[in-house]
Design an enzyme around this catalytic site. Structure first.
Site, PDB file in Angstrom:
ATOM      1  N   CYS A 251      -5.673  32.334  14.103  1.00  0.00           N
ATOM      2  CA  CYS A 251      -5.894  33.670  13.537  1.00  0.00           C
ATOM      3  C   CYS A 251      -7.249  34.228  13.937  1.00  0.00           C
ATOM      4  O   CYS A 251      -7.379  35.402  14.272  1.00  0.00           O
ATOM      5  CB  CYS A 251      -5.850  33.620  12.008  1.00  0.00           C
ATOM      6  N   ASP A 252      -8.287  33.412  13.879  1.00  0.00           N
ATOM      7  CA  ASP A 252      -9.652  33.941  13.961  1.00  0.00           C
ATOM      8  C   ASP A 252     -10.431  33.524  15.209  1.00  0.00           C
ATOM      9  O   ASP A 252     -11.537  34.030  15.431  1.00  0.00           O
ATOM     10  CB  ASP A 252     -10.440  33.516  12.704  1.00  0.00           C
TER      11      ASP A 252
ATOM     12  N   CYS B 172      -8.247  28.985   9.980  1.00  0.00           N
ATOM     13  CA  CYS B 172      -7.141  29.191  10.921  1.00  0.00           C
ATOM     14  C   CYS B 172      -7.672  29.619  12.293  1.00  0.00           C
ATOM     15  O   CYS B 172      -8.060  30.771  12.479  1.00  0.00           O
ATOM     16  CB  CYS B 172      -6.189  30.245  10.347  1.00  0.00           C
TER      17      CYS B 172
HETATM   18  C1  LIG Z   1      -8.575  32.402   6.020  1.00  0.00           C
HETATM   19  C2  LIG Z   1      -7.205  32.644   6.580  1.00  0.00           C
HETATM   20  C3  LIG Z   1      -7.027  33.627   7.559  1.00  0.00           C
HETATM   21  C4  LIG Z   1      -5.764  33.857   8.073  1.00  0.00           C
HETATM   22  N1  LIG Z   1      -5.628  34.843   9.012  1.00  0.00           N
HETATM   23  C5  LIG Z   1      -4.396  35.089   9.538  1.00  0.00           C
HETATM   24  C6  LIG Z   1      -4.212  36.107  10.529  1.00  0.00           C
HETATM   25  O1  LIG Z   1      -5.173  36.758  10.954  1.00  0.00           O
HETATM   26  N2  LIG Z   1      -2.966  36.300  10.992  1.00  0.00           N
HETATM   27  C7  LIG Z   1      -1.872  35.571  10.575  1.00  0.00           C
HETATM   28  O2  LIG Z   1      -0.751  35.812  11.023  1.00  0.00           O
HETATM   29  N3  LIG Z   1      -2.020  34.608   9.636  1.00  0.00           N
HETATM   30  C8  LIG Z   1      -3.245  34.344   9.115  1.00  0.00           C
HETATM   31  N4  LIG Z   1      -3.404  33.344   8.189  1.00  0.00           N
HETATM   32  C9  LIG Z   1      -2.203  32.586   7.781  1.00  0.00           C
HETATM   33  C10 LIG Z   1      -1.397  33.429   6.788  1.00  0.00           C
HETATM   34  O3  LIG Z   1      -2.237  33.834   5.751  1.00  0.00           O
HETATM   35  C11 LIG Z   1      -0.214  32.640   6.238  1.00  0.00           C
HETATM   36  O4  LIG Z   1       0.558  32.131   7.293  1.00  0.00           O
HETATM   37  C12 LIG Z   1       0.651  33.542   5.370  1.00  0.00           C
HETATM   38  O5  LIG Z   1      -0.105  34.124   4.335  1.00  0.00           O
HETATM   39  C13 LIG Z   1       1.799  32.735   4.755  1.00  0.00           C
HETATM   40  O6  LIG Z   1       2.528  33.583   3.936  1.00  0.00           O
HETATM   41  P1  LIG Z   1       3.428  33.073   2.732  1.00  0.00           P
HETATM   42  O7  LIG Z   1       4.058  34.288   2.174  1.00  0.00           O
HETATM   43  O8  LIG Z   1       4.277  31.965   3.180  1.00  0.00           O
HETATM   44  O9  LIG Z   1       2.424  32.403   1.695  1.00  0.00           O
HETATM   45  P2  LIG Z   1       1.025  32.806   1.074  1.00  0.00           P
HETATM   46  O10 LIG Z   1       0.381  33.948   1.749  1.00  0.00           O
HETATM   47  O11 LIG Z   1       0.276  31.523   0.990  1.00  0.00           O
HETATM   48  O12 LIG Z   1       1.416  33.264  -0.402  1.00  0.00           O
HETATM   49  C14 LIG Z   1       1.889  32.354  -1.347  1.00  0.00           C
HETATM   50  C15 LIG Z   1       2.134  33.109  -2.639  1.00  0.00           C
HETATM   51  O13 LIG Z   1       2.780  32.257  -3.570  1.00  0.00           O
HETATM   52  C16 LIG Z   1       2.226  32.462  -4.852  1.00  0.00           C
HETATM   53  N5  LIG Z   1       2.518  31.289  -5.667  1.00  0.00           N
HETATM   54  C17 LIG Z   1       2.196  29.980  -5.455  1.00  0.00           C
HETATM   55  N6  LIG Z   1       2.642  29.200  -6.474  1.00  0.00           N
HETATM   56  C18 LIG Z   1       3.278  30.047  -7.340  1.00  0.00           C
HETATM   57  C19 LIG Z   1       3.943  29.867  -8.585  1.00  0.00           C
HETATM   58  N7  LIG Z   1       4.062  28.663  -9.158  1.00  0.00           N
HETATM   59  N8  LIG Z   1       4.461  30.968  -9.212  1.00  0.00           N
HETATM   60  C20 LIG Z   1       4.372  32.184  -8.640  1.00  0.00           C
HETATM   61  N9  LIG Z   1       3.756  32.410  -7.462  1.00  0.00           N
HETATM   62  C21 LIG Z   1       3.211  31.349  -6.833  1.00  0.00           C
HETATM   63  C22 LIG Z   1       0.759  32.743  -4.581  1.00  0.00           C
HETATM   64  O14 LIG Z   1       0.177  33.440  -5.663  1.00  0.00           O
HETATM   65  C23 LIG Z   1       0.878  33.625  -3.340  1.00  0.00           C
HETATM   66  O15 LIG Z   1       1.081  34.952  -3.714  1.00  0.00           O
HETATM   67  C24 LIG Z   1      -4.649  33.092   7.627  1.00  0.00           C
HETATM   68  C25 LIG Z   1      -4.823  32.121   6.650  1.00  0.00           C
HETATM   69  C26 LIG Z   1      -6.077  31.888   6.119  1.00  0.00           C
HETATM   70  C27 LIG Z   1      -6.260  30.842   5.037  1.00  0.00           C
END
Ligand SMILES: Cc1cc2nc3c(=O)[nH]c(=O)nc-3n(C[C@H](O)[C@H](O)[C@H](O)COP(=O)(O)OP(=O)(O)OC[C@H]3O[C@@H](n4cnc5c(N)ncnc54)[C@H](O)[C@@H]3O)c2cc1C
Length: 311
Positions: free
Chosen positions: A141-142, A138
């Site tokens: 982010c980084d 990302c």
């Molecule tokens: C390396 C990296 C660094 C990042 N750094 C930043 C940053 O510094 N700042 C920032 O704002 N964003 C950052 N991001 C982006 C950020 O992580 C995402 O935008 C954010 O986490 C999205 O949140 P979410 O809740 O939609 O999903 P996610 O964080 O992707 O969580 C999805 C969840 O769904 C669960 N899940 C999936 N399928 C199932 C299922 N069938 N049953 C039950 N549970 C399930 C998973 O276990 C997980 O807990 C980064 C991303 C990455 C990859």
């Protein structure tokens, strides 16, 4: 009702910023939410080191620590937090039938889907090794951590082109590595990339190893896809921008999805094609993909679920 069958008012699937924020709001609205954490409890931020752009943490915070805070806040208001993965859903009638891999079958009056979208990785051992130590998925982010430094990005689509342009404003030099001799990105994005003087295209090459030491990434080895010759690019950051995979496999045929597999929501809301099912976070957002936007839509989903139940 058997001990493996239960009724819930609000079931939340996924425990990233979207799922936990929905849980905080749903619990405080007395919906007694149950949350399934999935295979990555805490979501994507648990694989990153510093998060510096989430409001409220002026000094920044480690991703796993931040998600621990989210969990504690959701639990404080009575969220029922469960380890387990949801394996099947039936949204054809309410209450919605949801099966989890802990053997439970839940009948939910409302469901909030917050299963995220996983970044695709190259699958190199060294990529995994230096994750969070110079390897990132990302740029928004980084990128800030690599100000004034040389970095490389791999990918050829719109996201890669956008991220390369973003990095070019912060970094001294950006190598854009692509295995073909033309980009898949739109013509407008390509034009932007080609006219940016500090982006150098590394055409017809693929990364084969991320190089580094105990301080983190020091370079990336790329291989010419035609000749097999390798060369090393000296960089301190390596960004992988080869796409995202929305975690929507179990919702196919149940909810309307975009062509790319993201859940379709009514603009400005988290409502899906099924009344009573809401979608929050990256699973319905291929554009912003940030923790704060995920948390924002998690809040919206819980408020919409609460209003749906009381209407
Ligand atoms: C390396 C990296 C660094 C990042 N750094 C930043 C940053 O510094 N700042 C920032 O704002 N964003 C950052 N991001 C982006 C950020 O992580 C995402 O935008 C954010 O986490 C999205 O949140 P979410 O809740 O939609 O999903 P996610 O964080 O992707 O969580 C999805 C969840 O769904 C669960 N899940 C999936 N399928 C199932 C299922 N069938 N049953 C039950 N549970 C399930 C998973 O276990 C997980 O807990 C980064 C991303 C990455 C990859």
């Amino acid at each position: 009702m058997s001990e493996n069958t239960e009724n819930v008012r609000c079931l939340i699937i996924g425990s990233g910023p979207a799922g936990y924020t929905a849980a905080i709001y749903a619990a405080r609205a007395d919906l007694k939410p149950v949350i399934y954490l999935g295979m990555q409890p805490g979501g994507q931020l648990t694989i990153t080191t510093e998060v510096e752009n989430y409001p409220g943490y002026p000094e920044g915070i480690k991703g796993p620590e931040m998600m621990e805070d989210f969990r504690k806040q959701a639990e404080r208001f009575g969220t029922d937090v469960r380890f387990g993965v949801v394996i099947a859903v039936d949204f054809s009638k309410r209450p919605f039938k949801v099966e989890a891999d802990d053997g439970k079958t839940l009948f939910a009056e409302t469901v909030i889907v917050a299963t995220g979208a996983s970044a695709k990785w190259l699958g190199l051992e060294s990529e995994k090794h230096f994750m969070g130590m110079g390897v990132s998925g990302c740029a928004t982010c980084d990128g800030f951590f690599y100000r004034g430094q040389d970095v490389a990005i791999v990918g050829g689509g719109d996201t890669a082109a956008e991220e390369a342009t973003y990095l070019s404003k912060l970094c001294k030099k950006v190598y854009m590595i692509h295995r073909r001799n033309e980009l898949r990105a739109s013509k407008a994005m390509q034009h932007k990339v080609f006219k940016t003087p500090n982006i150098e295209m590394i055409w017809e090459h693929a990364p084969v190893e991320v190089l580094g030491d105990s301080t983190g990434v020091t370079g990336v080895r790329v291989k010419n896809v035609n000749t097999g010759e390798t060369r090393d690019l000296k960089v301190t950051g390596f960004f992988v921008a080869i796409g995202h995979e929305p975690n929507t496999q179990i919702f196919k045929g149940q909810l309307e999805l975009h062509g790319a597999g993201y859940i379709l929501t009514v603009p400005g809301t988290t409502r899906t094609s099924v009344e009573g099912v809401f979608a929050a976070g990256d699973v319905q957002d291929h554009y912003y993909r940030q923790a704060v936007t995920a948390a924002g839509t998690g809040c919206m989903a819980a408020i919409e679920a609460e209003r749906f139940l009381s209407s």
